[in-house]
Write an enzyme that holds these catalytic residues in place. Structure first.
Site, short mmCIF file in Angstrom:
data_model
loop_
_atom_site.label_atom_id
_atom_site.label_comp_id
_atom_site.label_asym_id
_atom_site.label_seq_id
_atom_site.Cartn_x
_atom_site.Cartn_y
_atom_site.Cartn_z
N GLU A 1 0.88 -1.17 0.00
CA GLU A 1 0.00 0.00 0.00
C GLU A 1 0.91 1.21 0.00
OE1 GLU A 1 -1.65 3.15 0.52
OE2 GLU A 1 -1.76 2.66 2.65
N CYS B 1 -2.66 9.15 3.48
CA CYS B 1 -2.48 8.51 2.18
C CYS B 1 -3.67 8.70 1.26
CB CYS B 1 -2.18 7.02 2.35
SG CYS B 1 -3.47 6.09 3.19
#
Length: 595
Positions: free
Chosen positions: A305, A339
């Protein structure tokens, strides 16, 4: 200021009257949900206390007679020294993996009652200690307590709730349909624990990024080794120890959860150990590639990720007044160190000037500071510190280069001075940004609102898809068809309409990105849980002992007649897969006549 007082103040602001009305109006539905929700009751357990860490953080002076390297932990908002922590050696990391391996041998066959008991205890503890947990995360990462409430507490509680209610069903054997040839068999997929898994997690959400992989791994029957960022080693050790205390209170082996604080030069003792059966990596693309390469050497699957450059597309009918608050939080929550934070606003030309005026006014009013400072109770603080000032030079350079190429910096644009001893960057509004500018292509992870103009929806889609990344996205507008048109064409792992980041608050959804934002699977949701399992295909007798598979004599080795064997197999193919009754009848005749 206490967390409850902060939230009261938040809801009392005149410009949030609508939010207040929604919260109050939703109260009956909330009470109904509490009444009808799955049974979370469990024996009340003694939970670990964390209060001692708030006002008297542990100071661990280095021992002069050992050979350890040390990590110095400090608060990014105040520069307060928090701890000096030894970096584990390769041997020490290996020892901790060994402990996890032994503990998992019994846990892999644990009942769902035992697993839920641990998760329920952690949920009760998180709710009870929410304010202090938020303060610890705030102290170690620099964010405000309200930002910690959103990104640390709320998300962790929801993940725990979803796992308690759904993990067992998600990992039940999944029965699959069969075919005529195998009509006497039953086929299913079973999800078995992998063993010991690892999670190398980033610093921006120290509580949630640590607990998220832990609770998912425990729910799947695994043990786990967590490697937190050295930037938040202090809080990570507190949080992981709390989980170990919870395991002990529930009568389970504390060695199921290990934490390794180590410097980059020794982390390969974890990522390159063949006993690790899966690695979840949350962090930068550069480091993620190194982890993936090391895992590949020993055959360990790695879920990456990575970064994002999330767009928010404002369709021609987007409501600026309604969603201005949403857009502010999308950029400035956790100082932009998020993020799935919005890094690009792609705004239709008819809305552009109004959007820029509104955001410029709002961002100009934001106040920087340390929410845990002694005088913070009487001070408005909207945006906290950055975890480090390591990239401040590069960030200022990106903004200056954009201005040189035609962008306008209307607010901020530089590091803040005179706020506190820590790392603060001015909330920034940068408009007239174009796709060719570096700041429109590179992830910046900072409190910077970049604004881009478009004329047609196809142009908006082209701009949104015009980076290497593809993590999350959002689309705003009153016209459902316009929003749907854009959402269907965005190249990303997650997207929502008229909201920000809500795809992560629903833990039934898988989390992850496309393109350079990640690969190797997803975490969260059933997909994330199953990714932590050995997915085993099982085919067994439907009527055990009554009907069994045998090899027809014509096909048994040694084959007596090659022609006869071919005629038999060809007839079987025609019978099962022939396009019509005539073709299938020919298949039956071939089976009968084969010699």
């Amino acid at each position: 200021m206490a967390l409850g007082a902060e939230l009261d103040l938040l809801l009392s602001q005149p410009d949030l009257a609508t939010l207040r009305a929604v919260v109050l109006g939703a109260a009956p539905l909330l009470l109904l949900w509490l009444y009808l929700r799955p049974d979370f009751s469990s024996q009340v357990l003694e939970h670990p206390s964390i209060h001692a860490h708030l006002d008297n953080p542990s100071l661990l002076p280095p021992q002069t007679n050992d050979k350890h390297a040390y990590i110095t932990c400090y608060a990014p908002a105040s520069a307060q020294h928090l701890a000096t922590i030894p970096s584990l050696s390769s041997t020490e990391i290996s020892e901790r993996i060994s402990k996890a391996v032994e503990a998992q041998k019994l846990w892999r066959n644990s009942s769902w009652a035992r697993r839920r008991r641990v998760l329920r205890s952690l949920l009760e503890w998180t709710v009870r200690e929410a304010e202090d947990l938020a303060k610890i995360a705030s102290r170690d990462s620099g964010k405000t307590i309200v930002d910690a409430a959103f990104g640390e507490i709320l998300t962790t509680c929801e993940k725990l709730r979803w796992l308690i209610a759904n993990a067992e069903d998600s990992l039940r054997p999944d029965y699959r349909p069969t075919n005529l040839i195998l009509a006497h068999k039953v086929s299913k997929v079973v999800y078995e624990p992998l063993g010991v898994v690892a999670a190398c997690v980033s610093w921006n959400y120290p509580l949630h990024n640590a607990l998220g992989p832990i609770i998912a791994s425990l729910a799947a029957g695994n043990a786990i080794v967590v490697k937190p960022s050295e930037l938040v080693a202090w809080s990570s050790l507190i949080f992981v120890q709390a989980v170990r205390d919870c395991l002990e209170a529930c009568g389970e082996d504390t060695e199921l959860v290990q934490v390794v604080v180590t410097l980059p030069e020794t982390v390969e003792a974890l990522t390159g150990d063949p006993r690790i059966k899966h690695i979840t990596f949350i962090g930068s693309e550069e480091v993620g590639k190194k982890v993936a390469l090391k895992g590949a050497e020993v055959g360990t699957p790695v879920l990456l990720e990575l970064g994002g450059k999330d767009p928010a597309v404002l369709c021609p009918l987007a409501d600026i007044k309604t969603f201005a608050d949403t857009w502010m939080r999308a950029v400035f929550q956790s100082g932009g160190q998020n993020c799935i934070g919005t890094e690009r606003f792609i705004v239709h030309s008819t809305l552009y000037d109004s959007f820029v005026d509104t955001m410029t006014r709002r961002v100009s009013d934001l106040k920087l500071g340390d929410v845990l400072a002694p005088n913070s109770a009487s001070t408005q603080i909207d945006v906290g510190a950055m975890v480090s000032d390591r990239l401040f030079d590069r960030l200022e350079e990106l903004i200056a280069d954009a201005v040189k190429d035609g962008a306008r910096c209307l607010v901020g644009g530089k590091r803040a001075s005179g706020v506190a001893p820590g790392h603060f960057f001015q909330p920034t509004v940068l408009v007239d940004v174009t796709r060719s500018m570096a700041i429109a292509q590179q992830e910046i992870f900072a409190p910077v609102m970049t604004v881009m103009r478009y004329e047609t929806l196809d142009e908006a889609v082209e701009i949104a898809n015009g980076t290497r990344y593809g993590l999350g996205a959002s689309v705003f507008g009153r016209d459902r068809r316009e929003c749907g048109y854009v959402m269907e064409r965005l190249e990303c792992g997650m997207v929502c309409s008229n909201d920000f980041g809500v795809f992560y608050l629903n833990q039934a959804l898988p989390f992850g990105g496309a393109n350079a934002s990640g690969n190797g699977g997803r975490f969260a949701g059933p997909e994330g849980l199953r990714g932590l399992c050995n997915i085993k295909a099982v085919t067994e007798d439907r009527w055990h002992g009554w009907i069994q598979t045998t090899i027809p004599p014509l096909l048994a080795y040694p084959i007596k007649s090659g022609r006869g064997a071919w005629t038999f197999v060809n007839g079987l193919v025609r019978l099962v897969y022939g396009r019509d009754l005539r073709e299938r009848a020919r298949g039956v005749w071939a089976l009968i006549s084969a010699k």
